[in-house]
Design an enzyme around this catalytic site. Structure first.
Site, mmCIF file in Angstrom:
data_model
loop_
_atom_site.group_PDB
_atom_site.id
_atom_site.type_symbol
_atom_site.label_atom_id
_atom_site.label_comp_id
_atom_site.label_asym_id
_atom_site.label_seq_id
_atom_site.Cartn_x
_atom_site.Cartn_y
_atom_site.Cartn_z
ATOM 1 C CB VAL A 78 -0.983 -0.010 1.190
ATOM 2 C CG1 VAL A 78 -2.186 -0.874 0.886
ATOM 3 C CG2 VAL A 78 -0.317 -0.498 2.469
ATOM 4 C CG HIS A 79 3.045 1.657 -3.645
ATOM 5 N ND1 HIS A 79 4.338 1.204 -3.761
ATOM 6 C CD2 HIS A 79 2.286 0.819 -4.397
ATOM 7 C CE1 HIS A 79 4.371 0.138 -4.554
ATOM 8 N NE2 HIS A 79 3.131 -0.105 -4.949
ATOM 9 C CG ASP A 80 -0.772 6.124 -2.782
ATOM 10 O OD1 ASP A 80 0.368 6.350 -3.229
ATOM 11 O OD2 ASP A 80 -1.769 5.987 -3.506
#
Length: 316
Positions: A240-242
């Site tokens: 979940v990069h963000d």
């Protein structure tokens, strides 16, 4: 301590949705505005998705202003529906929000907020950086009032995730990225070097899914991400990069950063969109960027899961 004013510039997007909910679950920040941009899906859908995610999180009062429909110079070659679903939220239809978009363009809404805030504002840009580049070009006096700009994008040493060279947010608008990374706004770059090792597994998802309807809906949104990860990477969890970028925005110092010079490849060749990070030395240049290079991935995942659990319980 008073909560830090926060703006999220975003293109929801599954992991964008999780990041917005994380911000709503975090008392350290006060989410004042969401601005939307082209990216994972088209602008109309990213704007509608942002409204619906805020409504899901019990905060339909947060204004949403629509921004750039496309990149600055060359049109974005393709969207990311194969990862996020055609509508951007993994095939899950969230309830419509009672709110409507702010009538102001995103850059105007952001400039107004920056100029009227009594304290520095943190801006977390977790989609392509077109809106931020436009702010720098059209309202430089407002951009100077950004306390901290946290960018999700790029890569110092891991290559890309769209091409061999380029990460998605930078690849979607390299000219905007070059403008943003060439500014002297205090900036943290949260790239694939720290996001890829930070994997949210099925056990963590199950924890917040069991905490209430909002958690269960968030888990359902993530299901397409899980399916894509299994198919594309053979992993049992999702990156979940963000949400990791938002964690750094919420708790400064979560990530280990080093001040580096960064430039963006804006040519039309195979390297287009690559972030070229000079890791030979620490930079003292005014345009240098704090590049995230180390992360305690287990702690970051626990932070995300526990905050989403808390939010889900509060909205039962």
């Amino acid at each position: 301590m008073a909560a830090t004013p926060l703006v999220i510039d975003t293109d929801p997007g599954i992991d964008d949705a999780v990041a917005i909910l994380l911000a709503l679950a975090s008392p350290e920040v006060d989410l004042r505005l969401v601005t939307t941009v082209h990216g994972n899906v088209d602008l109309a859908r990213t704007t509608e998705n942002a409204l619906r995610v805020l409504h899901l999180g019990g905060r339909s009062d947060v204004p949403v202003a629509a921004g750039a429909r496309d990149s600055l110079v060359y049109r974005q070659p393709e969207r990311a529906g194969h990862v996020h679903g055609a509508a951007g939220l993994g095939g899950v239809e969230l309830p419509p929000s009672p709110a409507t978009p702010d009538p102001r363009p995103a850059v105007v809404a952001l400039a107004d907020l920056l100029m009227t805030s009594e304290v520095p504002v943190t801006v977390a840009a977790i989609g392509p950086w077109t809106n931020i580049a436009l702010l720098l070009a059209t309202y430089p006096e407002a951009a100077e009032r950004i306390g901290r700009l946290v960018l999700m994008g790029g890569s110092a040493g891991r290559g890309g995730n769209v091409t061999a060279a380029a990460e998605f947010n930078v690849w979607a608008d390299p000219e905007a990225a070059a403008r943003v990374l060439g500014s002297d706004v205090p900036t943290v770059l949260v790239g694939l070097d720290v996001t890829l090792p930070t994997v949210l597994g099925a056990e963590g998802i199950a924890r917040f899914a069991a905490a209430g309807p909002v958690g269960a809906t968030t888990a359902a949104v993530l299901q397409q991400y899980l399916d894509h990860a299994r198919t594309a990477y053979g992993t049992a969890g999702v990156v979940v990069h963000d949400a990791l970028a938002l964690t750094e925005a919420i708790v400064p110092g979560t990530l280990g950063t080093v001040r580096r010079d960064v430039v963006v490849d804006t040519t039309r060749g195979a390297g287009r969109g690559q972030t070229l990070v000079d890791r030979r030395t620490v930079s003292g240049a005014p345009t240098a960027v704090e590049v995230a290079e180390t992360v305690d991935s287990a702690a970051a995942v626990e932070f995300l899961v526990s905050r989403l659990e808390s939010l889900a319980r509060s909205l039962r």
